[in-house]
Design an enzyme around this catalytic site. Structure first.
Site, PDB file in Angstrom:
ATOM      1  N   HIS A 113       5.886  56.996  55.528  1.00 19.16           N
ATOM      2  CA  HIS A 113       6.617  57.742  54.756  1.00 19.16           C
ATOM      3  C   HIS A 113       5.476  60.124  54.237  1.00 19.16           C
ATOM      4  CE1 HIS A 113       4.636  55.193  51.173  1.00 19.16           C
ATOM      5  NE2 HIS A 113       3.936  56.652  51.256  1.00 19.16           N
ATOM      6  N   ASP A 143       7.001  50.480  57.257  1.00 19.37           N
ATOM      7  CA  ASP A 143       6.256  51.668  56.614  1.00 19.37           C
ATOM      8  C   ASP A 143       4.821  51.852  57.137  1.00 19.37           C
ATOM      9  OD1 ASP A 143       6.495  54.108  54.834  1.00 19.37           O
ATOM     10  OD2 ASP A 143       5.828  53.067  53.238  1.00 19.37           O
ATOM     11  N   SER A 219      -1.249  56.221  49.615  1.00 23.67           N
ATOM     12  CA  SER A 219      -0.312  56.193  50.233  1.00 23.67           C
ATOM     13  C   SER A 219      -1.577  55.910  51.729  1.00 23.67           C
ATOM     14  CB  SER A 219       0.655  55.916  50.454  1.00 23.67           C
ATOM     15  OG  SER A 219       1.813  55.460  49.190  1.00 23.67           O
TER      16      SER A 219
END
Length: 472
Positions: A113, A143, A219
């Site tokens: 993402h 992911d 992230s």
């Protein structure tokens, strides 16, 4: 029997001994504190150079409404001639995240993402050197994404990616990343829980939970142990307002290592095919089966010519372990199997009847049998016009992350088409049309090529059969 003299002697002995005992233990305790180094600087210096900041940009095209749809002609034609004519307007969308260098040659792992849809990717090292990067491959289901730094320097550090790097609840960990774009930041905490499955950011739900502060921008960053070992890739936080509340999640390296290795080899993530359907053993099922506690899964179906079939797994078997790991539920089994490389022999602990046995399975690439035969039906052909359909096979099941079925599945539905008008959506399984079973795409094409004024068809959605009919 103690005399008064003996009692007085014992009292004096204890009175003068206790201070010496306390002093000696105080000295020992203080010496331990002096030897204990209350700093994480050594491990930070060892690991942080391998953590990078990732900046992405992508071109967004927006079509502006024409002048007749704008309130009062946008206050007398405000916005320019492009807006009046409804021409597309372009803007650049920027985002940021983190990544970890895991191999020589500038191989970086991050979250999918973080780079999804990016037109340009820039990697910034901890010493502020900047490099462009390209995408090697992505895996939306976990992911994860793998990048390659373009023209990397020879002195790039890296953190070893090992599938056997494990942590336990209570272990100290450090989260390293670029929260809010302020620059590389290190936070500390402990492992709060393992195998968290209700996070919802990927199909393979078995996350490390930590209270180390993880915020937007972290992230793709590293979760490392105090030994300087990479144990996870930070991926999500639980928050109502986007800020840290002490609940963060990381993808374990047992999953990351397998995905990265597959992407580097195949350009995409290819997971092994198991070939059996399972159901989580609930308290009710455990009670019905006479089990002491609800743990593991029960096998509901085994597919022919599958690895599970070759391993002699049978319907009704209880799978309670994979190698040294206990199986908690179906999601946990799915995760454990996904961390096994194709061709690697794996032991399954199985309860059959009242006997526990060990079975050995070797996962294989999911086959393209039968061939997909993907077809897009012309929008004007009733009742499936505008739908893209394909034969279901193990490879497609793995790609879509769906349960295995046999038959024809709808992959896409165009707007302003027959299929859209009758309420069909991607994922629907076509079962029957005008009383005839649909086993493959060619069956469907043959039926809809025959003119008819009325169509009655049955499809399966989320395990439920639905029947529709239309008259032309």
């Amino acid at each position: 029997m103690l005399t008064n003299f003996h009692k007085i002697s014992l009292f004096l002995l204890l009175f003068f001994s206790i201070p010496n005992y306390i002093n000696s233990h105080t000295i020992t305790e203080n010496s331990h504190l002096e030897n204990y180094n209350l700093t994480f600087s050594k491990v930070v210096k060892q690991t942080s150079p391998s953590v990078v900041n990732i900046y992405t940009s992508k071109l967004i095209k927006e079509r502006r409404p024409n002048l007749f749809n704008d309130p009062f002609f946008q206050r007398f034609f405000g916005g320019g001639i492009d807006d009046l004519l409804g021409l597309p307007r372009e803007r650049i969308q920027n985002s940021l995240g983190s990544g970890v260098i895991v191999k020589d040659g500038g191989i970086v792992v991050t979250n999918n993402h973080v780079i999804d849809g990016a037109d340009k990717i820039k990697v910034v090292l901890s010493d502020r050197r900047e490099f462009d990067a390209s995408i090697v491959g992505t895996d939306k289901r976990t992911d994860l994404a793998v990048l390659r730094i373009i023209n990397p320097p020879v002195d790039l550090p890296s953190l070893k990616l090992d599938k056997f790097n494990k942590v336990d609840v209570g272990d100290f960990v450090l989260a390293i990343g670029n929260p809010f774009g302020v620059g590389q930041t290190v936070t500390s905490g402990i492992v709060s829980a393992l195998a968290r499955s209700n996070v919802g950011v990927s199909d393979f739900r078995s996350f490390i939970q930590t209270d180390a502060a993880i915020n937007p921008g972290n992230s793709g960053g590293a979760l490392v142990s105090l030994s300087g070992i990479l144990v996870g890739i930070n991926t999500a936080i639980f928050s109502q307002d986007g800020g840290n509340v002490g609940i963060g999640f990381a993808i374990p390296t047992s999953m990351v290592s397998v995905v990265v290795k597959s992407i580097l080899k195949n350009g995409k993530a290819v997971r092994g095919w198991f070939g059996a359907e399972t159901q989580t053993i609930t308290a009710e099922i455990a009670d019905a089966l006479g089990l002491e506690k609800p743990i593991g899964v029960i096998v509901n179906k085994v597919y022919k010519r599958s690895p599970a079939n070759k391993a002699m797994i049978r319907q009704g078997d209880l799978i309670i372990g994979v190698n040294e790991n206990s199986v908690l539920d179906s999601n946990n089994l799915k995760y454990l199997l996904a961390t096994i490389e194709i061709g690697e022999e794996t032991m399954l602990r199985v309860v059959r009847g009242d006997v526990e046995i060990n079975l050995f399975i070797t996962l294989l690439p999911p086959p393209e049998i039968p061939k997909r035969n993907t077809r897009e039906i012309k929008p004007s052909i009733p009742p499936f016009g505008g739908a893209t359909v394909a034969n279901i096979n193990p490879a497609l099941v793995e790609e879509l992350g769906i349960g295995f079925e046999e038959g024809v599945i709808i992959l896409n539905v165009l707007r302003r088409s027959f299929a859209r008008q009758v309420g069909l959506i991607p994922g629907d399984l076509i079962v029957k049309v005008n009383g005839r079973n649909i086993n493959k795409v060619s069956d469907l094409l043959d039926i809809i090529s025959e003119p008819s004024s009325k169509w009655i068809f049955t499809f399966k959605r989320n395990g439920k059969l639905i029947q529709r009919s239309i008259s032309l």
